[in-house]
Design a protein around this motif. Sequence first.
Motif, mmCIF file in Angstrom:
data_model
loop_
_atom_site.group_PDB
_atom_site.id
_atom_site.type_symbol
_atom_site.label_atom_id
_atom_site.label_comp_id
_atom_site.label_asym_id
_atom_site.label_seq_id
_atom_site.Cartn_x
_atom_site.Cartn_y
_atom_site.Cartn_z
ATOM 1 N N VAL A 180 0.870 -0.961 0.232
ATOM 2 C CA VAL A 180 0.295 -0.341 0.210
ATOM 3 C C VAL A 180 0.770 1.245 0.303
ATOM 4 C CG1 VAL A 180 -1.801 1.368 1.767
ATOM 5 C CG2 VAL A 180 -1.896 -0.823 0.891
ATOM 6 N N ASN A 181 1.808 1.659 0.526
ATOM 7 C CA ASN A 181 2.627 2.067 1.118
ATOM 8 C C ASN A 181 3.540 2.565 -0.561
ATOM 9 O OD1 ASN A 181 2.309 2.961 3.328
ATOM 10 N ND2 ASN A 181 3.819 1.857 4.136
ATOM 11 N N GLU A 182 3.954 1.817 -1.467
ATOM 12 C CA GLU A 182 4.390 1.376 -2.947
ATOM 13 C C GLU A 182 3.735 1.510 -2.834
ATOM 14 O OE1 GLU A 182 6.539 -2.318 -2.832
ATOM 15 O OE2 GLU A 182 8.071 -1.659 -0.944
ATOM 16 N N ASN A 183 2.063 1.861 -3.059
ATOM 17 C CA ASN A 183 1.083 2.323 -4.986
ATOM 18 C C ASN A 183 0.913 1.415 -5.069
ATOM 19 O OD1 ASN A 183 0.803 5.690 -3.388
ATOM 20 N ND2 ASN A 183 2.611 5.606 -5.431
ATOM 21 N N LYS A 184 1.505 -0.003 -4.390
ATOM 22 C CA LYS A 184 0.509 -1.263 -4.937
ATOM 23 C C LYS A 184 -0.861 -1.819 -4.164
ATOM 24 C CE LYS A 184 5.236 -2.189 -6.372
ATOM 25 N NZ LYS A 184 6.402 -2.882 -6.503
ATOM 26 N N SER A 185 -1.667 -1.332 -4.316
ATOM 27 C CA SER A 185 -2.985 -2.013 -3.559
ATOM 28 C C SER A 185 -3.078 -2.872 -4.142
ATOM 29 C CB SER A 185 -3.497 0.130 -3.886
ATOM 30 O OG SER A 185 -3.586 0.600 -3.127
ATOM 31 N N ALA A 186 -3.337 -2.404 -5.861
ATOM 32 C CA ALA A 186 -4.139 -4.029 -6.265
ATOM 33 C C ALA A 186 -3.037 -5.383 -5.575
ATOM 34 C CB ALA A 186 -3.761 -3.751 -7.528
ATOM 35 N N ASP A 187 -2.158 -5.392 -5.713
ATOM 36 C CA ASP A 187 -1.085 -6.275 -5.205
ATOM 37 C C ASP A 187 -1.314 -6.514 -3.059
ATOM 38 O OD1 ASP A 187 -0.533 -6.514 -7.556
ATOM 39 O OD2 ASP A 187 1.307 -5.798 -7.084
ATOM 40 N N ALA A 188 -1.826 -6.131 -2.982
ATOM 41 C CA ALA A 188 -2.638 -6.077 -1.636
ATOM 42 C C ALA A 188 -3.638 -6.252 -1.238
ATOM 43 C CB ALA A 188 -1.995 -4.379 -1.052
ATOM 44 N N GLN A 189 -4.265 -6.017 -2.259
ATOM 45 C CA GLN A 189 -6.051 -6.049 -1.767
ATOM 46 C C GLN A 189 -6.277 -8.419 -1.163
ATOM 47 O OE1 GLN A 189 -8.801 -4.743 -2.326
ATOM 48 N NE2 GLN A 189 -9.364 -6.276 -0.555
ATOM 49 N N PRO A 190 -5.455 -9.190 -2.375
ATOM 50 C CA PRO A 190 -5.652 -9.929 -1.706
ATOM 51 C C PRO A 190 -5.418 -10.667 -0.641
ATOM 52 C CG PRO A 190 -4.643 -10.015 -4.135
ATOM 53 C CD PRO A 190 -4.294 -8.685 -3.000
ATOM 54 N N LEU A 191 -4.143 -10.023 -0.636
ATOM 55 C CA LEU A 191 -3.254 -10.139 0.888
ATOM 56 C C LEU A 191 -4.567 -9.720 2.164
ATOM 57 C CD1 LEU A 191 0.100 -9.425 0.798
ATOM 58 C CD2 LEU A 191 -0.569 -11.631 0.909
#
Length: 427
Positions: A61-72
């Motif tokens: 999230v802090n790296e602006n990769k919310s899509a990758d964070a979502q499943p976790l």
Amino acid sequence: MKLSKWLLAAICATGLLLAGAAIAKDPKKAENQYPNATRQEPKLDMSAGDQRDLNKAADLVNENKSADAQPLVAKVIANDKASKYAQSFAHQLQGQIYYDQDKSDQAIAEYKKALEIDGLANAQHFQVLYTIAQLQLQDEKYKDSLATLDQWEKLTGKQTADELALKANAYYRTDQYQPAVDTMKKAVSMTDKPNDSWTQILMASYFELNQYDNAAQLVQQQLAKNPNDKKLVNQLATIYIQGDKPQQALDLMAKAKSQGLVTTSEDYVQLAKLYASAEKPKDAAATMKEGFAKGAIQPSYDTYKLQGDVCTQAEDDSCAIEGYSKASPLAKDGNVDYQLGYLLFYSNKSKDAIDALNHAISKGGLRQEGEAYLLRGDAENDLDQTAAAKTDWQKSAGYPSTRTMAEQRLKAAKTGVKIQKAAKKKK
């Protein structure tokens, strides 16, 4: 008032640090930021797997990769065996993800879930609550923001300059100007470096309360620090005008002009109007001329008409004729054309005056309709168009304001006496 993405990311980063710290060491040894809090610190624990997933999600999230964070994040939320701490933190991260997607309502809902589960450490819990208040203010839900801030104060047992400033902002937005003043003054007193926006809200609240002297004093203090700040100059001029101090407003704007701060169309127009109000029409006319010559004043019906008005008052007929001529095609009624016709007639341009008065009468909406027929009759008479002149004078005789003058002209015309041009009235 877009809430900073950096700020929200920092909130999640704080949560991440708290998550690690809660497992690594005794939270009782951590510095207590809220010694007067009414909420009890909950037990902070989570499984190694949940901690790993949430730490990874927070990094993403802090790296602006919310899509990758979502499943976790979704994995932890769906885990019935996850601790309250893990669940609360997961919903906090989900709120950040929604915010990044410009889904403010969903973000607030997720932050509220994080609070309802009640698993976060006090510092984290209170920060999430504060974030909700910020988002509510951003979304113009001002009453909700005030209620959330009241809850924040009750739970934390404290007030801060930033929190009170946020509260004052919400008061101002709900037209509660005195509470806005009182709250913002307290916020300012609690810090050596108040935000400029706080002063603006305080000034605006004074303004709405008609406390113009207080508002002026506040802006004067700012202007003393930044004498070339055009925004402050214009604000102070507006306050002086509203406070019925036109001379002070004029002095301020005249000084600003000498400093090279009068540059925009609004600046020139405001200064010209101030000169006109101070009965200095020549200065007003000169200001309009300069503004148009420099290309600073934007062409419009209002600016052209203002040129005509102030130049008429300054007895600068050529300038007034120019202004009214340019305003004419943009006019919705015939009043400007009437003024133009009047000036043309007394500039010995009777044919042009008749054309202008034709436009005035055909457009309608005249405040001086009888005078328009009378004047057109005079212009026609000046060109020896006797029949047309008599017709217009006859029409003018039907209006109470011009009946006597029209009948005098008709009577003179019957006896064959040449009607002399009436004296020009001083505008």
